[in-house]
Design a protein around this motif. Sequence first.
Motif, PDB file in Angstrom:
ATOM      1  N   THR A 374       0.527 -25.001  -0.109  1.00 53.16           N
ATOM      2  CA  THR A 374       0.900 -24.949   1.310  1.00 53.16           C
ATOM      3  C   THR A 374       0.794 -23.540   1.839  1.00 53.16           C
ATOM      4  OG1 THR A 374       3.111 -24.882   0.399  1.00 53.16           O
ATOM      5  CG2 THR A 374       2.440 -26.902   1.484  1.00 53.16           C
TER       6      THR A 374
ATOM      7  N   ASN B  44       5.810 -34.690  14.851  1.00 54.60           N
ATOM      8  CA  ASN B  44       5.618 -33.933  13.618  1.00 54.60           C
ATOM      9  C   ASN B  44       4.315 -34.379  12.992  1.00 54.60           C
ATOM     10  OD1 ASN B  44       9.015 -34.296  13.295  1.00 54.60           O
ATOM     11  ND2 ASN B  44       8.019 -32.322  13.429  1.00 54.60           N
ATOM     12  N   GLY B  45       3.519 -33.395  12.601  1.00 55.07           N
ATOM     13  CA  GLY B  45       2.282 -33.744  11.941  1.00 55.07           C
ATOM     14  C   GLY B  45       1.167 -34.096  12.903  1.00 55.07           C
ATOM     15  N   GLN B  91       6.149 -20.689  13.210  1.00 50.63           N
ATOM     16  CA  GLN B  91       7.333 -21.525  13.206  1.00 50.63           C
ATOM     17  C   GLN B  91       8.415 -20.946  12.311  1.00 50.63           C
ATOM     18  OE1 GLN B  91       5.988 -25.358  12.822  1.00 50.63           O
ATOM     19  NE2 GLN B  91       8.013 -26.238  12.727  1.00 50.63           N
ATOM     20  N   GLU B 172       7.367 -23.405  18.356  1.00 49.46           N
ATOM     21  CA  GLU B 172       8.771 -23.819  18.279  1.00 49.46           C
ATOM     22  C   GLU B 172       9.721 -22.633  18.219  1.00 49.46           C
ATOM     23  OE1 GLU B 172       9.666 -26.951  15.552  1.00 49.46           O
ATOM     24  OE2 GLU B 172       7.558 -27.492  15.493  1.00 49.46           O
ATOM     25  N   HIS B 204       9.581 -29.043  20.513  1.00 50.97           N
ATOM     26  CA  HIS B 204       9.993 -30.444  20.449  1.00 50.97           C
ATOM     27  C   HIS B 204      11.038 -30.753  21.511  1.00 50.97           C
ATOM     28  CE1 HIS B 204       7.709 -31.490  16.969  1.00 50.97           C
ATOM     29  NE2 HIS B 204       8.173 -30.472  16.292  1.00 50.97           N
ATOM     30  N   ARG B 342      16.703 -26.858   7.142  1.00 51.09           N
ATOM     31  CA  ARG B 342      16.042 -27.797   6.234  1.00 51.09           C
ATOM     32  C   ARG B 342      15.268 -27.075   5.149  1.00 51.09           C
ATOM     33  NH1 ARG B 342      13.653 -30.108   9.949  1.00 51.09           N
ATOM     34  NH2 ARG B 342      11.761 -28.890  10.024  1.00 51.09           N
ATOM     35  N   LYS B 343      14.425 -26.121   5.557  1.00 55.27           N
ATOM     36  CA  LYS B 343      13.533 -25.471   4.581  1.00 55.27           C
ATOM     37  C   LYS B 343      14.330 -24.728   3.531  1.00 55.27           C
ATOM     38  CE  LYS B 343       9.111 -25.913   5.883  1.00 55.27           C
ATOM     39  NZ  LYS B 343       8.807 -25.978   7.315  1.00 55.27           N
ATOM     40  N   SER B 401       5.030 -32.077   1.516  1.00 50.51           N
ATOM     41  CA  SER B 401       3.829 -32.501   2.228  1.00 50.51           C
ATOM     42  C   SER B 401       4.175 -33.501   3.316  1.00 50.51           C
ATOM     43  CB  SER B 401       2.832 -33.114   1.238  1.00 50.51           C
ATOM     44  OG  SER B 401       3.377 -34.278   0.690  1.00 50.51           O
ATOM     45  N   LEU B 402       5.464 -33.694   3.586  1.00 47.99           N
ATOM     46  CA  LEU B 402       5.849 -34.528   4.730  1.00 47.99           C
ATOM     47  C   LEU B 402       6.057 -33.634   5.938  1.00 47.99           C
ATOM     48  CD1 LEU B 402       8.458 -36.979   3.222  1.00 47.99           C
ATOM     49  CD2 LEU B 402       5.986 -37.114   3.245  1.00 47.99           C
ATOM     50  N   SER B 403       5.988 -34.235   7.133  1.00 47.11           N
ATOM     51  CA  SER B 403       6.216 -33.432   8.321  1.00 47.11           C
ATOM     52  C   SER B 403       7.703 -33.135   8.442  1.00 47.11           C
ATOM     53  CB  SER B 403       5.766 -34.190   9.548  1.00 47.11           C
ATOM     54  OG  SER B 403       6.764 -35.135   9.867  1.00 47.11           O
ATOM     55  N   GLY B 404       8.012 -32.158   9.310  1.00 42.44           N
ATOM     56  CA  GLY B 404       9.393 -31.750   9.474  1.00 42.44           C
ATOM     57  C   GLY B 404      10.304 -32.920   9.742  1.00 42.44           C
ATOM     58  N   GLY B 431      13.902 -29.009  15.178  1.00 36.69           N
ATOM     59  CA  GLY B 431      12.489 -28.998  14.839  1.00 36.69           C
ATOM     60  C   GLY B 431      11.953 -30.362  14.504  1.00 36.69           C
TER      61      GLY B 431
END
Lengths: 374, 513, 327, 328
Positions: A374, B44-45, B91, B172, B204, B342-343, B401-404, B431
């Motif tokens: 990533t 997202n995505g 972001q 964002e 968003h 989240r991250k 690999s998923l969107s936020g 987000g």
Amino acid sequence: MSPTGNERPGQATSDRTPTGEPASAGPHAEGVGGRVLRALLTQRLVLLAVLVVLVVVVMFALDAAGRLSASYNFDYMSAVLINAVPLTMLALAELVVIVSGRGGIDLSVGSIVSLAGMFFGFAYGLWGWSLPLALAATVVVGGLLGAVNGVLVAYLGFPPLIATLATYYAYWSLALVVNAQRPINSPPIQGLYDLSRTVELPLIGPYVPLVPFGVFLFLLPTVVVVWILVSRLLYGRSLYAIGTNDVAAMWAGLDVRRTRAWAFVVSGAISGLVAVVTVSQFASARPDAGTAGNGMALPAITIAVLGGVAITGGIGRVAGVVLAALLVVWLDAGILLLVAGNIASQVQLLALGVILVGAALLNGVTSRRYGLST
Amino acid sequence: MHTVAETPLLTLSGVTKRFGGVQAIRHADLTLLPGQVHAIVGENGAGKSTLIKILSGAEQLDDGTITFDGAETHVRGPSGAIDLGIATVYQEAQLFGELTVAENIFVGREIRRRGRVDWVEQNRQVVELLGRLDLPASLATREVSTLSAAEQQQVSIAKALSRDARVLILDEPSAILTQAEIEVLFTAIRRLAEQGVAIIYITHRLDELFSIADVVTVMRDGSTLGTYELAEMDVRRIAELMVGGEILEGRHDREPAGGQPRLALSGLTSAGRFEGIDLTVAAGEVVVLYGLVGSGVAEIASAVYGVEEITGGTLTLEGDSIRPRSPRHARSLGINLLPANRKLGGMFTFQSVAFNISVGNLGVFRRLGAWMDRGRERGVARDLIARLAIKTPDERTPVGSLSGGNAQKVVLARQLVERPAVLLLAEPTQGVDIGAKEEIHLIVSELADAGTAVLVTTSDLGEAIRIADRLVVIREGRVFAEFPARARQSEVLAAAAGQRDDVDGPGSGEVAS
Amino acid sequence: GCTERTDGGGGGGEGDAGGNGGDEQVTVAFVPKIQGIPYFEAMNTGGQAAAEEIDGLEWLYQGPTTADPAEQTDIVRSLIQQQVDVIIVAPNDPDSMAPVLQEAQDAGIHVATSDTDAPSSVREVFVSQASAQGIGEYVVDTLVEAMGGSGQFAIVSCGETAENLNTWIEVEQEYTESEYPDVEITEVVYAGEDQARATEMATDLMNANPELNGLVGQCTTSAPGVAQAVRDAGRIGEVFTVGVGTPQSMVPYLEDGSSSGSILWDVEHLGYLTAWAGVQLARGEEFQAENDVSEDITGVTFDEETKELLLGPPLVLTEENASDFDY
Amino acid sequence: MIGALRRRERILPPPVTGQEIVLVGVIAVIWVLLTLLTPAFGSADSIQPLLVRLAPIGVMAVGMTLVIVSGGIDISVAASLMVCSVVTAKLLVGTGLPMLPALAVSVALGGLLGAVNGLLIAYGRVHAIIITFGTANIFQFIGLRIFDSQTVNNIPATFAFLGRGEAGRTLEVPHSFVLMLLIVAVAWWYVRHAASGRHYFAIGGDQASARLAGIPVERRVMSAYVVTGALVGLAACMTLAGGTATLDQNVGVGQELAVIAAVVIGGTSIMGGRGSVLGSVLGALLVQTVRSGVTQLGWPSQLANLFVGLFIVIAVGTDLVRERRRRR
Ligand SMILES: Nc1ncnc2c1ncn2[C@@H]1O[C@H](COP(=O)(O)OP(=O)(O)OP(=O)(O)O)[C@@H](O)[C@H]1O
Ligand SMILES: Nc1ncnc2c1ncn2[C@@H]1O[C@H](COP(=O)(O)OP(=O)(O)OP(=O)(O)O)[C@@H](O)[C@H]1O
Ligand SMILES: [Mg+2]
Ligand SMILES: [Mg+2]
């Protein structure tokens, strides 16, 4: 932890490609053939498996072509397995510690082998403890020596490299002084050599090569136990969690410190077991068993890294480490028969180096090509 | 709305981009005029970040053309973009914790004097820059690692402004800013637009578009649907374009099942963060703590969760007094929390979705003492993936690999493995795109209906009003005002907004260290 | 059945080991403690010389890159696999070598030790360069003479666990005690196989104790090390050193007097003798009490109950004779 | 005036780190104790060799600091040291090369080996530890081949200028130590004031962001390893200077740990992004002091490592406590 630090998940290193437990490649739709090729190129495990087969096949071919100074057969392959025992076990110890993240690494394994080995020498060789008791006690001692690392790192916040470097030096000294740097090789100790003799397996015995007893007594159990520990027990989950992102692990209600500390205890306990292995192999408890030459720590870390363990934490599989060890041992054994004289041991170095760099580059470059990072 | 010049500064046509198997951008067209504030929205995505990554040279396009100043160009790497005059605020804050703010702003293009960095000059310019954003000069020499998430976000914006850019890209930026900070940002943006800088603004938060953007380009799964004058749009239409269908509006009406308070805070105090907080949450009730970043909202939640140290007051659960020592302890009491960042605090990026869901309640999957019941894990994961409509190939996919939005749902799912007695949600939809937001709000109401006591802390007013049975405004670490359900935006804003004195206050505390 | 069982190479080995006589091919493999140090390379030269003169002798030489017992046993194992006729080892750790030698013997291979013994092992003969007694006493005598009969000296040894070095040290301690009442051994330090470290320690020893007027470099790496320390400290003539060092490495120090002598023996001869002994074993010929091995190696004594071949008395390398040796 | 100064100070990155202060303290204490216990320790005869043997480690530690700050690591220094010293030694014996050319060759060779690491790490984008573990083995192979199972004998005293002996000092100060100080000073200034120097901290902090900020990451990473290699080349000459007239294959064994230890004890974060050149050298000095202290005290040399371990824990632990206090 700095909010911008390297620890942030998703760094651009090939180690970050999800070849580790338990996630596999990302969501990419492609054909079967493509997937196979991709697995070979991007997943360390597959690559290693192929390399092992390759080495064996090439050696057999060279043997058939009469290029070897002795026949490279299954008996030889299994006879040299005994050399793989300590190395593989210590590499697994490193796996556990490195996966725990935050720069996890254990330089002290070699010294623990020496010190715990001396303890075993006293207990079994001089104090006349029974073998099972002495063995268990040695593993415990190893665990305690590892616990020192665990406390320093997990509870006092020492960087793992520093903590284990310090104990590496300290244990090294202690091992030398406990018996005035003399090895212990009383009759009971010498009797232990049978543990590393080769034995014929029950039932299938006649059809397969003799396998060193130590492989069954020490290596296989360790492999199985570590595998269960990291990929089948709850502890494994916490381990990979704190290794992946220990802030998130804290928020998720995991006991980050405890988990990290135990990683070092496990590593120490395994080293304790290795101590028994080396004592039996050398039929003597040597104060420098784990520190002679270049010591045992760096080679073990090398095997772990070759096995696909990511020093950034959270990634690494038992199978990878075992394959890496087999690869190195069988390659080295072949080289001894292929090359005569001093140069043999030197070529072994070259081979290991080339494989390390080659495998890493191949996986690294290709996984980027496949847009995994990533 | 001021008028904008008519000759395009930047044009994208027929841009496509794929990552391995993923077609990130199918077909993107974009025309950017000087002095225009151009919003890009999408789920997202949808491809927003990728699109701007292409503009800023972080990614190379596969196909299509970029025209800058009428001449077709190729953006060669980040430095190439900077040379063209394209500045980007990504972001995630792209800052260096060990360096000072001043250094961060000039890193990569330091002002040199006789081979060395000209600290004094750099500092002078930074102080002046910070002034433009109403930020204290003292910030210039602070190490970034000591700043709050919001402060860091503002620093990255300052960084972008510091390059006299012709195109400024903001991905964002508002996600973690307070109302007041957003106002400051908007002023700065408008000032730049006046000077003829073209601004690309990704968000968003659809409502804020109308106060800042001239036009909006809507993206849906990798394609631009078109560009619209905001004058002729409303939130609902934009949202429908984004998701490509009808979407529900307003709050879902439900009867708050009042009754005995399950969680009660009385005089709860954490020195220097908040004090004397009196608050109750009943089973089946959704209580929202609305407060600006730094107002202490976040700290209240983490105190209840056993992270923030409690220095005074009492905390009772079902009547008996508790004092959570750690998240571990809190969860054992049935108190779960959805972390705000989240991250940093939520995702185990390269581990599987199933791993990310089960990790919070490993006890549930205990078998024969210490074993992990993987079958059960798979089942629970699949079940929650279905319940929360998480978009993922399967439960073995790495969550990174998923969107936020979907990643956020996974982290939320973690809290729902066992129905919690009390669920704390910190910035639950930060987000996250409007579709996912919608779904998450629905899930929250359902949880409450099922008898969970829900305490939400948010800095998103729309969200607060939407899901609150009771809305409590926190200011300077104290309960400042309380509103019933369906409070009026204006009133709540009046209570909370308009204050600037919280910027230097205690850090947002969302980042646990 | 997926494998032809060879019992680790025994079958073949048994064959030629048993039916030996006449001068058919004999393969003698020698495994040094470590490769690449002049001492063992010189033994190799001697062995090769023997291979020239004794017909039917094939000489193998293979050593580890570090003085590591484990690496050494790996090599022995591969030699067993190669079904050589005789394996002769200079063990890094006698005890660890014993079991592998047992394995070799079980595989029908003759085993012996050279340079360093493995008493507890099944080795059929130990080829000894010179008695520990001899070496220890020569070292002390030479040093004390240089020191002028009185003073204090320290010993810089190498591996803490090196069996032969430790026995030499014991001899030196006892001998000094009994023979030289007004000479004192202050301490024994261990520098590993590291020259620089040996020099450092020697330097520290001299600083710590101004009375010190003698240093022993107990092994081939520390012998030049201690001499270098004296030279650097500019105390040639005040502090005297004696070591067990190979000629070439000692020449410079013998010349400027920073070394008063190096105790050694003709290493190439030791190599030759080792090879010769191997052949005798393979051909099942008994050793005599006195053996004449080649024209310039004569009168090699054999001790029946310790099973030791003794090359002869050590020689003292001095400025004059050191440069006669090319290793 | 004072105020202005202080403000200027705040603008600059901090001149000395806490860890450095702690180390100076600990080392000072040890030195005082040693001088009290064995007066000889204080004497020039004992300090000079200490500084001489510090030089090679210190020099390599400077390079290693750059590497680790930039988020990497170099396991291959020991092997490079071996290659450089054997090649140089053979040159001296074979061609009787004078000092400066020999020095140049060694440094160039070291730089070359470093470049190999740099290329693989910067452009192969594989984590440094894997690459340098690999190259360490490969370099060792090369070195052993060059040794060709022999020691290099009768090495002329060409490097006496850097040595422990009389020729290695002016006004009683060892040249090699001065040379090390010089290099440290330059490096200290470079990472503190030069733009490219600051970049290493950014790269170590977050490589991806550094790239987006327009920093030529590959070039910087590359140069970090080249510099380290070159300094290893220099250290090789210092090793020859401090060694005997014979060089054997054991040269450099264990040095990689010694150097990395020095750097990390010096307060450089193994995670990258934070570190200081000065600290690294102090770290090296601490270890050397303890080692020679044990011998000078006449304690059994087998205990040396025990005390090294203890003092590592003490030095680093003190800083941890200090940090925790600062956080409160
Ligand atoms: N580095 C990458 N590797 C592989 N696929 C990627 C990568 N980055 C983006 N993608 C794909 O491109 C699509 C669009 O990504 P992008 O970041 O543009 O979405 P976004 O609109 O920014 O979403 P969000 O609102 O969550 O930021 C994603 O759905 C993903 O599948
Ligand atoms: N390595 C990857 N493989 C596949 N998709 C990826 C990868 N990296 C990023 N993506 C995609 O990029 C898109 C956006 O990624 P990004 O990290 O910007 O999302 P986010 O920031 O978490 O979401 P948001 O922007 O709403 O906060 C996601 O849809 C994700 O699927
Ligand atoms: Mg995005
Ligand atoms: Mg995004």
